[in-house]
Design a protein around this motif. Structure first.
Motif, PDB file in Angstrom:
ATOM      1  N   PRO A 114       0.815  -1.221   0.000  1.00  0.00           N
ATOM      2  CA  PRO A 114       0.000   0.000   0.000  1.00  0.00           C
ATOM      3  C   PRO A 114       0.845   1.266   0.000  1.00  0.00           C
ATOM      4  CG  PRO A 114      -0.106  -1.114   2.130  1.00  0.00           C
ATOM      5  CD  PRO A 114       0.574  -2.058   1.181  1.00  0.00           C
ATOM      6  N   GLN A 115       2.138   1.132   0.331  1.00  0.00           N
ATOM      7  CA  GLN A 115       3.024   2.302   0.286  1.00  0.00           C
ATOM      8  C   GLN A 115       3.200   2.848  -1.129  1.00  0.00           C
ATOM      9  OE1 GLN A 115       6.751   1.652   2.476  1.00  0.00           O
ATOM     10  NE2 GLN A 115       5.774  -0.047   3.547  1.00  0.00           N
ATOM     11  N   LEU A 116       2.849   2.055  -2.126  1.00  0.00           N
ATOM     12  CA  LEU A 116       3.000   2.489  -3.512  1.00  0.00           C
ATOM     13  C   LEU A 116       1.883   3.417  -3.968  1.00  0.00           C
ATOM     14  CD1 LEU A 116       3.996  -0.929  -5.167  1.00  0.00           C
ATOM     15  CD2 LEU A 116       5.516   0.986  -4.655  1.00  0.00           C
ATOM     16  N   PHE A 117       0.813   3.543  -3.180  1.00  0.00           N
ATOM     17  CA  PHE A 117      -0.390   4.219  -3.658  1.00  0.00           C
ATOM     18  C   PHE A 117      -0.541   5.623  -3.056  1.00  0.00           C
ATOM     19  CE2 PHE A 117      -1.724  -0.392  -3.631  1.00  0.00           C
ATOM     20  CZ  PHE A 117      -1.467  -0.572  -4.982  1.00  0.00           C
ATOM     21  N   PRO A 118      -1.099   6.565  -3.824  1.00  0.00           N
ATOM     22  CA  PRO A 118      -1.292   7.949  -3.344  1.00  0.00           C
ATOM     23  C   PRO A 118      -2.562   8.076  -2.516  1.00  0.00           C
ATOM     24  CG  PRO A 118      -2.039   7.798  -5.610  1.00  0.00           C
ATOM     25  CD  PRO A 118      -1.515   6.424  -5.237  1.00  0.00           C
ATOM     26  N   LEU A 119      -2.573   7.459  -1.351  1.00  0.00           N
ATOM     27  CA  LEU A 119      -3.809   7.349  -0.581  1.00  0.00           C
ATOM     28  C   LEU A 119      -4.317   8.704  -0.098  1.00  0.00           C
ATOM     29  CD1 LEU A 119      -3.013   4.093   1.445  1.00  0.00           C
ATOM     30  CD2 LEU A 119      -4.227   4.341  -0.726  1.00  0.00           C
ATOM     31  N   GLU A 120      -3.419   9.620   0.266  1.00  0.00           N
ATOM     32  CA  GLU A 120      -3.867  10.936   0.715  1.00  0.00           C
ATOM     33  C   GLU A 120      -4.529  11.704  -0.428  1.00  0.00           C
ATOM     34  OE1 GLU A 120      -0.876  13.201   2.651  1.00  0.00           O
ATOM     35  OE2 GLU A 120      -0.444  11.662   4.170  1.00  0.00           O
ATOM     36  N   ARG A 121      -3.937  11.626  -1.610  1.00  0.00           N
ATOM     37  CA  ARG A 121      -4.524  12.345  -2.756  1.00  0.00           C
ATOM     38  C   ARG A 121      -5.861  11.725  -3.145  1.00  0.00           C
ATOM     39  NH1 ARG A 121      -7.025  14.505  -5.568  1.00  0.00           N
ATOM     40  NH2 ARG A 121      -6.635  15.911  -7.348  1.00  0.00           N
ATOM     41  N   LEU A 122      -5.965  10.424  -3.040  1.00  0.00           N
ATOM     42  CA  LEU A 122      -7.237   9.750  -3.318  1.00  0.00           C
ATOM     43  C   LEU A 122      -8.308  10.174  -2.314  1.00  0.00           C
ATOM     44  CD1 LEU A 122      -6.074   6.143  -4.219  1.00  0.00           C
ATOM     45  CD2 LEU A 122      -7.564   7.565  -5.619  1.00  0.00           C
ATOM     46  N   ALA A 123      -7.917  10.280  -1.057  1.00  0.00           N
ATOM     47  CA  ALA A 123      -8.873  10.700  -0.029  1.00  0.00           C
ATOM     48  C   ALA A 123      -9.387  12.106  -0.315  1.00  0.00           C
ATOM     49  CB  ALA A 123      -8.215  10.638   1.341  1.00  0.00           C
ATOM     50  N   LYS A 124      -8.526  12.964  -0.818  1.00  0.00           N
ATOM     51  CA  LYS A 124      -8.948  14.323  -1.176  1.00  0.00           C
ATOM     52  C   LYS A 124      -9.991  14.285  -2.292  1.00  0.00           C
ATOM     53  CE  LYS A 124      -7.116  18.739  -2.877  1.00  0.00           C
ATOM     54  NZ  LYS A 124      -5.879  19.474  -3.308  1.00  0.00           N
ATOM     55  N   ASP A 352     -12.961  11.792 -10.125  1.00  0.00           N
ATOM     56  CA  ASP A 352     -12.294  13.060  -9.816  1.00  0.00           C
ATOM     57  C   ASP A 352     -10.779  12.892  -9.835  1.00  0.00           C
ATOM     58  OD1 ASP A 352     -12.643  15.932  -8.427  1.00  0.00           O
ATOM     59  OD2 ASP A 352     -11.026  14.856  -7.409  1.00  0.00           O
ATOM     60  N   TYR A 353     -10.286  11.800  -9.263  1.00  0.00           N
ATOM     61  CA  TYR A 353      -8.846  11.584  -9.252  1.00  0.00           C
ATOM     62  C   TYR A 353      -8.304  11.430 -10.673  1.00  0.00           C
ATOM     63  CZ  TYR A 353      -4.258   9.644  -8.628  1.00  0.00           C
ATOM     64  OH  TYR A 353      -2.898   9.444  -8.727  1.00  0.00           O
ATOM     65  N   LEU A 354      -8.974  10.653 -11.499  1.00  0.00           N
ATOM     66  CA  LEU A 354      -8.498  10.449 -12.864  1.00  0.00           C
ATOM     67  C   LEU A 354      -8.484  11.749 -13.663  1.00  0.00           C
ATOM     68  CD1 LEU A 354     -10.313   7.082 -13.683  1.00  0.00           C
ATOM     69  CD2 LEU A 354      -7.881   7.400 -13.196  1.00  0.00           C
ATOM     70  N   GLN A 355      -9.401  12.659 -13.331  1.00  0.00           N
ATOM     71  CA  GLN A 355      -9.439  13.947 -14.029  1.00  0.00           C
ATOM     72  C   GLN A 355      -8.366  14.909 -13.520  1.00  0.00           C
ATOM     73  OE1 GLN A 355     -13.676  14.554 -13.119  1.00  0.00           O
ATOM     74  NE2 GLN A 355     -14.057  14.835 -15.312  1.00  0.00           N
ATOM     75  N   HIS A 356      -8.042  14.846 -12.210  1.00  0.00           N
ATOM     76  CA  HIS A 356      -7.207  15.898 -11.614  1.00  0.00           C
ATOM     77  C   HIS A 356      -6.011  15.386 -10.821  1.00  0.00           C
ATOM     78  CE1 HIS A 356     -10.582  18.476 -12.654  1.00  0.00           C
ATOM     79  NE2 HIS A 356     -11.394  17.768 -11.879  1.00  0.00           N
ATOM     80  N   GLY A 357      -5.835  14.086 -10.715  1.00  0.00           N
ATOM     81  CA  GLY A 357      -4.854  13.561  -9.771  1.00  0.00           C
ATOM     82  C   GLY A 357      -3.532  13.092 -10.336  1.00  0.00           C
ATOM     83  N   SER A 358      -3.265  13.353 -11.602  1.00  0.00           N
ATOM     84  CA  SER A 358      -1.975  12.960 -12.205  1.00  0.00           C
ATOM     85  C   SER A 358      -1.741  11.457 -12.120  1.00  0.00           C
ATOM     86  CB  SER A 358      -0.817  13.704 -11.521  1.00  0.00           C
ATOM     87  OG  SER A 358      -0.969  15.090 -11.632  1.00  0.00           O
ATOM     88  N   TYR A 359      -2.720  10.697 -12.603  1.00  0.00           N
ATOM     89  CA  TYR A 359      -2.638   9.236 -12.549  1.00  0.00           C
ATOM     90  C   TYR A 359      -1.423   8.708 -13.301  1.00  0.00           C
ATOM     91  CZ  TYR A 359      -4.309   4.364 -12.973  1.00  0.00           C
ATOM     92  OH  TYR A 359      -4.432   2.992 -12.927  1.00  0.00           O
TER      93      TYR A 359
END
Length: 490
Positions: A114-124, A352-359
């Motif tokens: 799970p350390q590989l994932f942007p969990l804080e940005r996803l929560a936003k 929202d993440y896919l649109q704005h989160g730099s996937y």
């Protein structure tokens, strides 16, 4: 195919041809070893396999004999692609349950760190989407799913050069639900389904649960699915669907070439057999480009492409999908009849993440991390494991498939490893016949650390332990007087 499997098929052909008639005593282990130049363990495993097929029967203190009706059974069952019921769940659950303790080093895990994932940005993104959620979305976002999310998924297909209609995309609770819904859409109880061998154990569990019949198709760790074996199976069995992974296959890591993917789609189109394509690892490629899925070559709507964000972005969010082609409406209805909908706020947050989160920037970081961790795993294999261990370097994903020396019993190794604080995935859970007994799958999806390095060192020590070896099998003729019955080990 392992040597014992090749030997078993050779002897099965002799039975089928009548060279060894029904009721006749099979050659002794000593004779088989001398005639075929194989080890005692290989000869013993070959006889075990013939017994599983119902071609021979063991008689205590006597040996193996050709079973009644074996000449007929051989015609039906000695092919490398035979259909049969699946009984795998108890074995899988026993292995998975043993690896759940938090102190276990997760080399047998099915998930990356799970350390590989942007969990804080996803929560936003989830918080933003929840604040702006339209109350009517509880109705509007029922299957096929949130429109903004399906638009983003369709855009990712477009980035691969695939013009995927958005109305054929159905959002699901992870890829596993997508795969199961697709399987339910095209089969009935008793139908034959072609699966990979070795292959993803959840596919075997789904076949078992739906009372289907598995037709295993060989997978080479380097070249992938054996298309010749599949073609033979399609002629031999009434196969109603195929469940294959064409990119970074689990467990071997193999990827089909573009030519093989195109040939696979053309072969299935000739037989009007749908392909359930499990492509959850495709985004985790180590080369510059996403390796095209089989979907890219489908012009008949027969490929149901399934994927998710669980392996690349958010495992706990459980958002997957299928681009189901001609079966999209049926899959959508099955979704409505079973779990109704994937979480509506989570769908909106993912959009929202896919649109704005730099996937894509995130994916580049993940790929670089996994590539480096694969290098660490390879160095540990060379440093700690015996020279007889073989593997093929995967081009993506986070699994490496090891073929251990033939005398090693992967299940025994699994049990000793768990007791030593290390998990691994033993080969038998990836086969409807519980085969690949000297193979294991290791996960390099976790950051390398002293504990992981120590776990690999522990595996190396365990491989030298006599307790993980197939017990020596006494030769049935070794202690027998001339003409007397010999012991047979069961």
């Amino acid at each position: 195919m392992h040597r014992y499997e090749t030997l078993a098929h050779t002897m099965a052909e002799e039975i089928r041809s009548g060279s060894i008639p029904v009721g006749a005593r099979m050659p002794s282990l000593r004779h088989v070893i001398a005639q075929h130049g194989v080890s005692q363990a290989t000869a013993t495993r070959a006889y075990y396999l013939l017994e599983e097929w119902g071609l021979v029967r063991a008689q205590e203190r006597s040996g193996y004999y050709v079973a009644p009706g074996a000449s007929v059974a051989a015609v039906e069952r000695t092919s490398p692609v035979s259909a049969g019921k699946v009984d795998i769940s108890d074995l899988v659950f026993s292995v998975l349950d043993a690896a759940r303790e938090p102190d276990i080093v997760p080399l047998g895990s099915a998930f990356p760190s799970p350390q590989l994932f942007p969990l804080e940005r996803l929560a936003k993104s989830l918080a933003t989407a929840s604040r702006n959620l339209n109350p009517w979305s509880t109705v509007v976002d029922l299957p096929p799913g949130n429109e903004a999310l399906r638009q983003q998924i369709a855009l990712r297909y477009m980035g691969m050069g695939i013009a995927q209609p958005m109305d054929e995309i159905v959002v699901t609770n992870g890829a596993l639900e997508a795969l199961n819904l697709c399987l339910m859409a095209v089969t009935r109880p008793g139908d034959c389904v072609a699966v990979e061998s070795p292959g993803f154990y959840a596919a075997l569990q789904a076949i078992e649960r739906l009372d289907l019949r598995a037709v295993p198709i060989r997978v080479d760790p380097v070249t992938g699915l054996d298309l010749d074996a599949l073609a033979a199976a399609l002629e031999r069995h009434p196969i109603r669907a195929c469940w294959f992974m064409t990119n970074f296959q689990n467990p071997t890591g193999a990827t089909l070439s573009v030519e093989k993917k195109r040939a696979l789609v053309e072969l299935l189109a000739r037989h009007e057999v749908p392909l359930i394509e499990d492509d959850v690892y495709g985004e985790l490629h180590f080369e510059s480009d996403y390796p095209l899925p089989a979907l890219a070559f489908d012009t008949h709507g027969l490929v149901m492409h399934c994927s998710s964000f669980s392996k690349t972005l958010a495992p706990g969010y459980r958002i997957g999908w299928t681009a189901a082609g001609r079966y999209a409406q049926k899959v959508q209805r099955l979704k409505l009849m079973s779990t109704l909908s994937a979480s509506i706020p989570v769908q909106a947050g993912m959009a929202d993440y896919l649109q704005h989160g730099s996937y894509d920037r995130h994916l580049r970081k993940v790929r670089a991390a996994l590539r480096a961790q694969l290098g660490d795993m390879e160095r540990a294999i060379r440093r700690w494991l015996p020279r007889g261990v073989r593997y093929a370097r995967p081009g993506g994903g986070y699994f490496v498939w090891l073929e251990l020396p033939e005398a090693i019993d992967a299940m025994a190794l699994h049990r000793l490893a768990i007791a030593s604080g290390v998990s691994l995935a033993p080969g038998p859970i990836f086969s409807p016949e519980h085969g690949f007994r000297n193979c294991i799958r290791l996960n390099f999806g976790h950051p390398w650390s002293e504990s992981v390095e120590a776990a690999m060192r522990t595996l190396g020590k365990l491989l030298a332990d006599p307790a993980v070896r197939v017990p020596p099998q006494p030769d049935p003729d070794a202690d027998a007087d001339p003409g007397s019955a010999a012991n047979v080990v069961r």
